[in-house]
Design an enzyme around this catalytic site. Structure first.
Site, PDB file in Angstrom:
ATOM      1  N   TYR A  56      21.807  26.230  66.273  1.00  0.00           N
ATOM      2  CA  TYR A  56      23.008  26.416  65.468  1.00  0.00           C
ATOM      3  C   TYR A  56      23.913  25.184  65.518  1.00  0.00           C
ATOM      4  CZ  TYR A  56      21.717  31.398  65.851  1.00  0.00           C
ATOM      5  OH  TYR A  56      21.062  32.597  65.827  1.00  0.00           O
ATOM      6  N   HIS A 124      13.298  31.728  70.107  1.00  0.00           N
ATOM      7  CA  HIS A 124      13.977  31.758  68.813  1.00  0.00           C
ATOM      8  C   HIS A 124      12.989  31.679  67.651  1.00  0.00           C
ATOM      9  CE1 HIS A 124      17.810  30.256  66.517  1.00  0.00           C
ATOM     10  NE2 HIS A 124      17.273  31.336  65.988  1.00  0.00           N
TER      11      HIS A 124
END
Length: 428
Positions: A56, A124
């Protein structure tokens, strides 16, 4: 078999503040966001968990900076809030699930977040790599957990629910230990409920303890003005015909003689409210941020009602306050909500309003899904056809690149120290 420690479901708060919005996918300049104010206000309002990722952009750095302040140090001991982060995804088309990279990523997250331990670490977006790579990464995270204690719980995250189920089943079969947590995103929304209809029975059978539901707006798809356009442009994977169907549903909702009928308002409340109930069997008993005066003992006390866990991201304090207003109104409408409403000071009128709003939202949701037609429960392919992982393992661990170019690059001396720290950790 799980290690001898409290199940995550007895501790994790059911409302988690997500930080994917602290990135240039969703916002043109994440450094211009009031991230410290968001984090401080969230803590003050009772939020006790934050989800982030190295992928992110600067999110880990921004969250870590917000937590590494006198306000937090003086008022919120580290033991009183949860930090959840991820490993493995480096950029849009780069993934590294090797044990070497996992260790490097964990070390960087510890440093960025200014913490001595991570409550949860996910692999992830597991659909982008092979099952063998996922197994390698999970094994390394568990090894770090056992040897160092800097990780408390281990899980996986991703989009296709069938892949999440298959991997959870494989990990249980091959290791004898179920995953602590599996996070799905954009799969329990007003548009797509596959997390409940397809994944929930299989994940429970695979022994998964907690299943958080993230991205209740479908990565911004369920908005009157359409998908968010950040500095990376239009990143959203949804096809044009699905977007057109959402727009038609939004226009239908706007015509209804009901207050607060914007599709995003309906979508947020519907997903939070329904997953709180439907996801309760894979939910948690942590502090629900109900507005009742908080004490540390509550977060450690076992028992009580499990609530389905949701991850909500915001870009400003106004959105945070609106999220908390909706969340607490939903709590007021639960079976034991009258006591919650009274103990928090909101009162029985708020409970009555919550029950009325519940019926309004359900009616709007039914109509919206009727308009969506065949696009209801559609899931876009992930990864997209033809995807190639462009990551090649570096000879020497390097600092994790991010989709957002960070203006505060580490100096050479810091990189040397980081590599040294990493090599020390790899010997554990």
């Amino acid at each position: 078999m799980r290690p001898n420690r409290p199940p995550l479901s007895t501790l994790l708060p059911p409302l988690i503040c997500g930080t994917a919005t602290f990135n240039n996918q969703y916002n043109p300049d994440p450094y211009a966001l009031p991230t410290t104010a968001i984090v401080h206000e969230a803590l003050s309002l009772g939020v006790r968990a934050f989800d982030t990722s190295p992928y992110y952009g600067p999110a880990e750095d921004l969250l870590g900076a917000a937590l590494n302040t006198p306000f937090v140090h003086q008022n919120f001991p580290r033991r009183d809030y949860f930090l959840l982060t991820k490993v493995g995804r480096i950029s849009g088309n780069e993934f590294d699930y090797s044990a070497l990279w996992v260790r490097n990523s964990v070390q960087r997250s510890l440093e960025r977040l200014h913490t001595e331990y991570l409550d949860v670490v996910y692999c992830h977006d597991v659909e982008f790599v092979s099952p063998e790579e996922v197994l390698t990464a999970v094994a390394e995270l568990r090894r770090i957990r056992a040897k160092t204690g800097v990780i408390k719980y281990v899980g996986i995250s991703g989009y296709p629910v069938t892949v999440l189920c298959e991997l959870a089943e494989m990990i249980l079969e091959k290791t004898g230990e179920p995953l602590d947590v599996v996070m799905s995103y954009a799969n329990y929304t007003l548009q797509n409920t596959r997390l409940a209809s397809i994944a929930l029975p299989r994940l429970k059978a695979a022994g998964v303890d907690v299943v958080p539901n993230a991205s209740v707006l479908g990565m911004g798809l369920l908005r009157r003005k359409g998908v968010p356009i950040g500095a990376q442009g239009d990143f959203h994977p949804s096809p044009k015909r699905l977007r057109a169907a959402i727009q038609a549903a939004s226009e239908w909702s706007d015509k209804q003689d009901i207050q607060d009928k914007r599709i995003e308002k309906v979508a947020i409340r519907w997903a939070l409210e329904n997953w709180m109930r439907e996801g309760a069997s894979v939910g948690s008993r942590g502090d629900p941020a109900s507005g009742i005066p908080w004490t540390r003992e509550k977060i450690e006390k076992y028992g009580g009602t499990k609530l389905g866990v949701s991850v909500m991201g915001v870009s400003n304090t106004e959105e945070l306050h609106e999220t908390m207003r909706v969340w607490r109104s939903i709590l007021d409408g639960l079976d034991d909500g009258e006591k919650t409403a009274i103990d928090s000071g909101r009162g029985t009128d708020d409970r009555a309003w919550s029950l009325r709003r519940q019926k309004e939202v359900q009616a709007l949701a039914t109509g919206i899904r009727d308009v969506l037609g065949d696009w209801a429960d559609y899931a876009w392919p992930s990864p997209a056809p033809g995807f190639i992982n462009k990551r090649s393992a570096p000879a020497v661990p390097a600092p994790l690149p991010t989709p957002a170019a960070s203006p505060d690059q580490l100096p050479k001396q810091a990189l040397i120290k980081e590599a040294s720290d990493f090599r020390s950790m790899s010997q554990i």
